[in-house]
Design a protein around this motif. Structure first.
Motif, mmCIF file in Angstrom:
data_model
loop_
_atom_site.group_PDB
_atom_site.id
_atom_site.type_symbol
_atom_site.label_atom_id
_atom_site.label_comp_id
_atom_site.label_asym_id
_atom_site.label_seq_id
_atom_site.Cartn_x
_atom_site.Cartn_y
_atom_site.Cartn_z
ATOM 1 N N LEU A 1 89.259 -5.092 -12.685
ATOM 2 C CA LEU A 1 87.684 -5.025 -12.843
ATOM 3 C C LEU A 1 87.449 -6.075 -14.091
ATOM 4 O O LEU A 1 86.420 -6.965 -13.739
ATOM 5 C CB LEU A 1 87.321 -3.593 -13.469
ATOM 6 N N ARG A 2 87.959 -6.024 -15.134
ATOM 7 C CA ARG A 2 87.652 -7.053 -16.031
ATOM 8 C C ARG A 2 87.941 -8.583 -15.723
ATOM 9 O O ARG A 2 87.135 -9.363 -15.808
ATOM 10 C CB ARG A 2 88.601 -6.859 -17.628
ATOM 11 N N ASP A 3 88.963 -8.582 -15.083
ATOM 12 C CA ASP A 3 89.312 -10.084 -14.232
ATOM 13 C C ASP A 3 88.391 -10.451 -13.322
ATOM 14 O O ASP A 3 88.031 -11.630 -13.347
ATOM 15 C CB ASP A 3 90.880 -10.000 -13.964
ATOM 16 N N ARG A 4 87.941 -9.742 -12.529
ATOM 17 C CA ARG A 4 87.004 -10.034 -11.484
ATOM 18 C C ARG A 4 85.939 -10.147 -12.107
ATOM 19 O O ARG A 4 84.841 -11.149 -11.816
ATOM 20 C CB ARG A 4 86.743 -8.756 -10.587
ATOM 21 N N VAL A 5 85.329 -9.695 -13.064
ATOM 22 C CA VAL A 5 83.826 -9.886 -13.783
ATOM 23 C C VAL A 5 83.999 -11.254 -14.381
ATOM 24 O O VAL A 5 83.023 -11.958 -14.465
ATOM 25 C CB VAL A 5 83.471 -8.745 -14.932
ATOM 26 N N TRP A 6 85.132 -11.448 -15.210
ATOM 27 C CA TRP A 6 85.424 -12.737 -15.909
ATOM 28 C C TRP A 6 85.195 -13.857 -15.195
ATOM 29 O O TRP A 6 84.663 -14.910 -15.211
ATOM 30 C CB TRP A 6 86.622 -12.536 -16.715
#
Length: 76
Positions: free
Chosen positions: A67-72
């Motif tokens: 999730l963090r990677d997608r948002v980043w």
């Protein structure tokens, strides 16, 4: 308790669509008693529900890293 809720709300439980999941530490006799009481015969836990992981476990960072990677990626 569920019968009281159903009577008060007018909603009904669809036992064919219902499932239940028990933690690893739940004893077998307790599982059977709950399943029989709720009239739910299948146990299931899919990997995701509504796009979120269902089994988070101890490592929250590892579970939500995607999730963090997608948002980043969107922020970049």
């Amino acid at each position: 308790m569920l019968d009281t809720y159903c009577n008060a709300s007018g909603q009904r439980i669809n036992h064919e669509k219902s499932s239940i999941f028990f933690s690893k530490g739940c004893p077998g006799p307790v599982r059977e008693a709950v399943q029989n009481s709720l009239q739910v015969h299948n146990e299931s836990l899919s990997e995701r529900y509504l796009g979120m992981p269902t089994d988070v476990g101890q490592s929250k960072n590892g579970t939500f890293k995607y999730l963090r990677d997608r948002v980043w990626e969107k922020i970049k």
